[in-house]
Write an enzyme that holds these catalytic residues in place. Structure first.
Site, PDB file in Angstrom:
ATOM      1  N   ALA A  12       0.835  -1.207   0.000  1.00 47.72           N
ATOM      2  CA  ALA A  12       0.000   0.000   0.000  1.00 47.72           C
ATOM      3  C   ALA A  12       0.872   1.260   0.000  1.00 47.72           C
ATOM      4  CB  ALA A  12      -0.917  -0.004   1.223  1.00 47.72           C
ATOM      5  N   ARG A 101       6.018 -12.359  -3.525  1.00 50.21           N
ATOM      6  CA  ARG A 101       5.793 -11.053  -2.885  1.00 50.21           C
ATOM      7  C   ARG A 101       7.062 -10.197  -2.886  1.00 50.21           C
ATOM      8  NH1 ARG A 101       1.109 -12.136   0.444  1.00 50.21           N
ATOM      9  NH2 ARG A 101       1.493 -10.427   1.830  1.00 50.21           N
ATOM     10  N   TYR A 192       0.072 -22.612  -6.344  1.00 47.21           N
ATOM     11  CA  TYR A 192       0.269 -22.124  -7.714  1.00 47.21           C
ATOM     12  C   TYR A 192       1.752 -21.919  -8.002  1.00 47.21           C
ATOM     13  CZ  TYR A 192      -0.302 -17.696  -5.078  1.00 47.21           C
ATOM     14  OH  TYR A 192      -0.225 -16.682  -4.150  1.00 47.21           O
ATOM     15  N   ASP A 269      -4.263  -2.686   4.378  1.00 45.98           N
ATOM     16  CA  ASP A 269      -4.674  -3.477   5.543  1.00 45.98           C
ATOM     17  C   ASP A 269      -4.957  -2.597   6.758  1.00 45.98           C
ATOM     18  OD1 ASP A 269      -4.501  -5.849   4.192  1.00 45.98           O
ATOM     19  OD2 ASP A 269      -2.943  -6.743   5.452  1.00 45.98           O
TER      20      ASP A 269
HETATM   21  C1  LIG Z   1      -1.985 -16.217   3.446  1.00 40.27           C
HETATM   22  C2  LIG Z   1      -2.197 -14.926   2.728  1.00 40.27           C
HETATM   23  C3  LIG Z   1      -2.271 -14.939   1.365  1.00 40.27           C
HETATM   24  C4  LIG Z   1      -2.557 -13.741   0.687  1.00 40.27           C
HETATM   25  N1  LIG Z   1      -2.665 -13.799  -0.653  1.00 40.27           N
HETATM   26  C5  LIG Z   1      -3.016 -12.675  -1.309  1.00 40.27           C
HETATM   27  C6  LIG Z   1      -3.183 -12.721  -2.730  1.00 40.27           C
HETATM   28  O1  LIG Z   1      -3.023 -13.762  -3.358  1.00 40.27           O
HETATM   29  N2  LIG Z   1      -3.549 -11.565  -3.364  1.00 40.27           N
HETATM   30  C7  LIG Z   1      -3.751 -10.376  -2.686  1.00 40.27           C
HETATM   31  O2  LIG Z   1      -4.102  -9.360  -3.316  1.00 40.27           O
HETATM   32  N3  LIG Z   1      -3.574 -10.295  -1.335  1.00 40.27           N
HETATM   33  C8  LIG Z   1      -3.209 -11.422  -0.643  1.00 40.27           C
HETATM   34  N4  LIG Z   1      -3.023 -11.347   0.705  1.00 40.27           N
HETATM   35  C9  LIG Z   1      -3.205 -10.065   1.406  1.00 40.27           C
HETATM   36  C10 LIG Z   1      -2.000  -9.138   1.319  1.00 40.27           C
HETATM   37  O3  LIG Z   1      -0.830  -9.819   1.677  1.00 40.27           O
HETATM   38  C11 LIG Z   1      -2.163  -7.917   2.223  1.00 40.27           C
HETATM   39  O4  LIG Z   1      -3.479  -7.438   2.165  1.00 40.27           O
HETATM   40  C12 LIG Z   1      -1.210  -6.780   1.795  1.00 40.27           C
HETATM   41  O5  LIG Z   1       0.117  -7.235   1.860  1.00 40.27           O
HETATM   42  C13 LIG Z   1      -1.409  -5.545   2.668  1.00 40.27           C
HETATM   43  O6  LIG Z   1      -0.445  -4.580   2.339  1.00 40.27           O
HETATM   44  P1  LIG Z   1      -0.242  -3.286   3.248  1.00 40.27           P
HETATM   45  O7  LIG Z   1       0.826  -2.496   2.598  1.00 40.27           O
HETATM   46  O8  LIG Z   1      -1.546  -2.629   3.535  1.00 40.27           O
HETATM   47  O9  LIG Z   1       0.255  -3.843   4.658  1.00 40.27           O
HETATM   48  P2  LIG Z   1       1.661  -4.543   5.026  1.00 40.27           P
HETATM   49  O10 LIG Z   1       2.145  -5.365   3.910  1.00 40.27           O
HETATM   50  O11 LIG Z   1       1.444  -5.176   6.355  1.00 40.27           O
HETATM   51  O12 LIG Z   1       2.669  -3.312   5.169  1.00 40.27           O
HETATM   52  C14 LIG Z   1       2.680  -2.474   6.307  1.00 40.27           C
HETATM   53  C15 LIG Z   1       4.096  -1.919   6.462  1.00 40.27           C
HETATM   54  O13 LIG Z   1       4.097  -0.918   7.471  1.00 40.27           O
HETATM   55  C16 LIG Z   1       5.246  -1.086   8.277  1.00 40.27           C
HETATM   56  N5  LIG Z   1       4.923  -0.463   9.577  1.00 40.27           N
HETATM   57  C17 LIG Z   1       3.946  -0.833  10.437  1.00 40.27           C
HETATM   58  N6  LIG Z   1       3.923  -0.028  11.500  1.00 40.27           N
HETATM   59  C18 LIG Z   1       4.921   0.871  11.325  1.00 40.27           C
HETATM   60  C19 LIG Z   1       5.385   1.982  12.106  1.00 40.27           C
HETATM   61  N7  LIG Z   1       4.828   2.321  13.271  1.00 40.27           N
HETATM   62  N8  LIG Z   1       6.438   2.715  11.640  1.00 40.27           N
HETATM   63  C20 LIG Z   1       7.003   2.402  10.436  1.00 40.27           C
HETATM   64  N9  LIG Z   1       6.598   1.345   9.649  1.00 40.27           N
HETATM   65  C21 LIG Z   1       5.566   0.611  10.107  1.00 40.27           C
HETATM   66  C22 LIG Z   1       5.456  -2.589   8.326  1.00 40.27           C
HETATM   67  O14 LIG Z   1       6.773  -2.940   8.665  1.00 40.27           O
HETATM   68  C23 LIG Z   1       5.086  -3.001   6.907  1.00 40.27           C
HETATM   69  O15 LIG Z   1       6.192  -2.969   6.030  1.00 40.27           O
HETATM   70  C24 LIG Z   1      -2.729 -12.522   1.407  1.00 40.27           C
HETATM   71  C25 LIG Z   1      -2.613 -12.508   2.782  1.00 40.27           C
HETATM   72  C26 LIG Z   1      -2.370 -13.700   3.445  1.00 40.27           C
HETATM   73  C27 LIG Z   1      -2.296 -13.668   4.935  1.00 40.27           C
END
Ligand SMILES: Cc1cc2nc3c(=O)[nH]c(=O)nc-3n(C[C@H](O)[C@H](O)[C@H](O)COP(=O)(O)OP(=O)(O)OC[C@H]3O[C@@H](n4cnc5c(N)ncnc54)[C@H](O)[C@@H]3O)c2cc1C
Length: 373
Positions: A12, A101, A192, A269
């Site tokens: 994100a 990923r 996959y 997320d």
């Molecule tokens: C088993 C599994 C399979 C999945 N398969 C899929 C799929 O096939 N397709 C799909 O679209 N999605 C899939 N997902 C969902 C997907 O992985 C997540 O929804 C996505 O990675 C979310 O991204 P994000 O950037 O919002 O959060 P995150 O990837 O959690 O990134 C958050 C970042 O913020 C950082 N952070 C947190 N707090 C702080 C702070 N206070 N200060 C500085 N940095 C901080 C963390 O270190 C992290 O790097 C899957 C999830 C799971 C569990």
């Protein structure tokens, strides 16, 4: 456009950084990890997310490190076919990608670094900055979400997921492959192929003892093999080749009621964690990133832009999260309900395969890039 502070360098945060810089914003991104990377596992990237990444100029870089997915083959636990969801034939011009990923993060990080955004690694944001615009892309346990919504308690879904990668020397035909989904009573397994001779495995089983939420927990592959010993087809062979596996308790979180105030906003997320059973968490995060940048670009009053962003995103995110919750129940049916559901799917797959795949059109045909703000 303004100056934005992004907390979190996951899918994100990185996508938002790129989308904002491309629209003229100046971006500072803070990530607590020492490097921009991801745990070893795969992701399905459906066309709704692909359209954004392609509009950001990342299509060729992604194609070089991913495999095209044709769709989903559903099997029962004994590997007898249930149905085939041929998503690729339904939209031959769109790309479903299956990608490691870490490769996706690399492609994004390289583009963000080249864009001129400032990235600060090893930087945990504790107290939220009082900057004009703070974007909470800080994932499941978001500080920004807590600041906007107070403390919320997720609840354990009684499901535990193992994730693993194995080497898979058989190259998929024509650079394309299938997602294979095996459904058994109280458990299922998804697998996959990935580029570079790898195969991704996610296995989910009902367990009533609590597991922590996070991928850093290792498990003995023997536990995974034992849990799926009754699964047929290629499953036993795949599981026998696992050397290293992580385990995670799957928790349900409500979609955040409040995504923003006048200077802070949630994406990914942090706003709407989802169970993985629609493979849409990262896709939603990518859609959010594009549409937040579009709202901020096209609506000059920032509070109105943030309000419009939540209005545009919350209904879709809520619907997808609910569908993933529903799949959590359907995938694990047991006894007569399972037999009835699988027979109905088999019949529909034979008589009206179009109807089976068209149920997901609203997810995959959505084009964030052409949405008017
Ligand atoms: C088993 C599994 C399979 C999945 N398969 C899929 C799929 O096939 N397709 C799909 O679209 N999605 C899939 N997902 C969902 C997907 O992985 C997540 O929804 C996505 O990675 C979310 O991204 P994000 O950037 O919002 O959060 P995150 O990837 O959690 O990134 C958050 C970042 O913020 C950082 N952070 C947190 N707090 C702080 C702070 N206070 N200060 C500085 N940095 C901080 C963390 O270190 C992290 O790097 C899957 C999830 C799971 C569990």
């Amino acid at each position: 456009m303004t100056t934005a502070t992004i907390i979190g360098g996951g899918v994100a945060g990185l996508t938002a950084a790129l989308a904002l810089v491309q629209r003229g914003a100046s971006v500072n991104l803070f990530e607590r990890a020492a490097e921009l990377t991801e745990v070893g596992a795969g992701l399905q990237l459906s066309p709704n997310a692909g359209r954004v990444l392609e509009a950001l100029g990342l299509g060729p870089a992604l194609d070089a490190v991913s495999i095209r997915s044709r769709g989903v083959r559903m099997w029962d636990a004994r590997a007898r076919p249930i149905a085939v969801l041929d998503f690729a034939s339904r939209r031959p011009d769109a790309r479903f990608r299956m990608i490691h990923r870490a490769r996706l993060i690399e492609v994004l990080a390289k583009a963000v670094q080249a864009s001129g955004a400032t990235i600060r690694l090893s930087h945990v944001v504790d107290a939220l900055p009082r900057d004009p615009l703070v974007i909470g892309a800080d994932g499941l346990h978001s500080r920004v979400r807590q600041a906007l919504n107070g403390t919320e308690v997720p609840y354990f879904s009684n499901q535990t997921a193992w994730r693993a990668l194995i080497s898979d020397p058989e190259p998929p035909l024509d650079g394309q492959g299938w997602v294979d989904l095996f459904l058994g009573p109280r458990k299922h397994l998804v697998s996959y192929p990935l580029a570079g001779g790898l195969r991704n495995i996610v296995a989910v089983a009902e367990r009533y003892d609590w597991q922590a939420e996070g991928w850093s927990h290792k498990d003995d592959p023997a536990n995974l093999q034992a849990a799926f010993v009754d699964f047929g087809g290629p499953v036993a062979n795949w599981l026998a080749r696992i050397e290293d596996t992580g385990i995670w308790g799957l928790f349900r979180h409500p979609v955040a009621p409040r995504w923003h105030d006048d200077s802070r906003v949630l994406i990914g997320d942090a706003a709407h964690p989802t169970l993985p059973f629609m493979a849409q968490g990262a896709a939603l995060a990518i859609e959010d990133a594009w549409l937040l940048a579009a709202c901020l670009d096209q609506i000059s009053d920032q509070p109105s832009a943030l309000m419009r962003f939540q209005q545009m995103r919350a209904p879709r995110a809520t619907r997808i999260v609910a569908l993933a919750d529903q799949n959590a129940r359907h995938y694990h049916l047991k006894g007569p309900k399972r037999i009835a559901a699988q027979s109905a799917l088999r019949l529909m797959g034979r008589l009206s395969p179009e109807r089976l795949v068209s149920r997901f059109d609203w997810i995959y045909d959505y084009d964030p890039v052409s949405q008017s703000v």
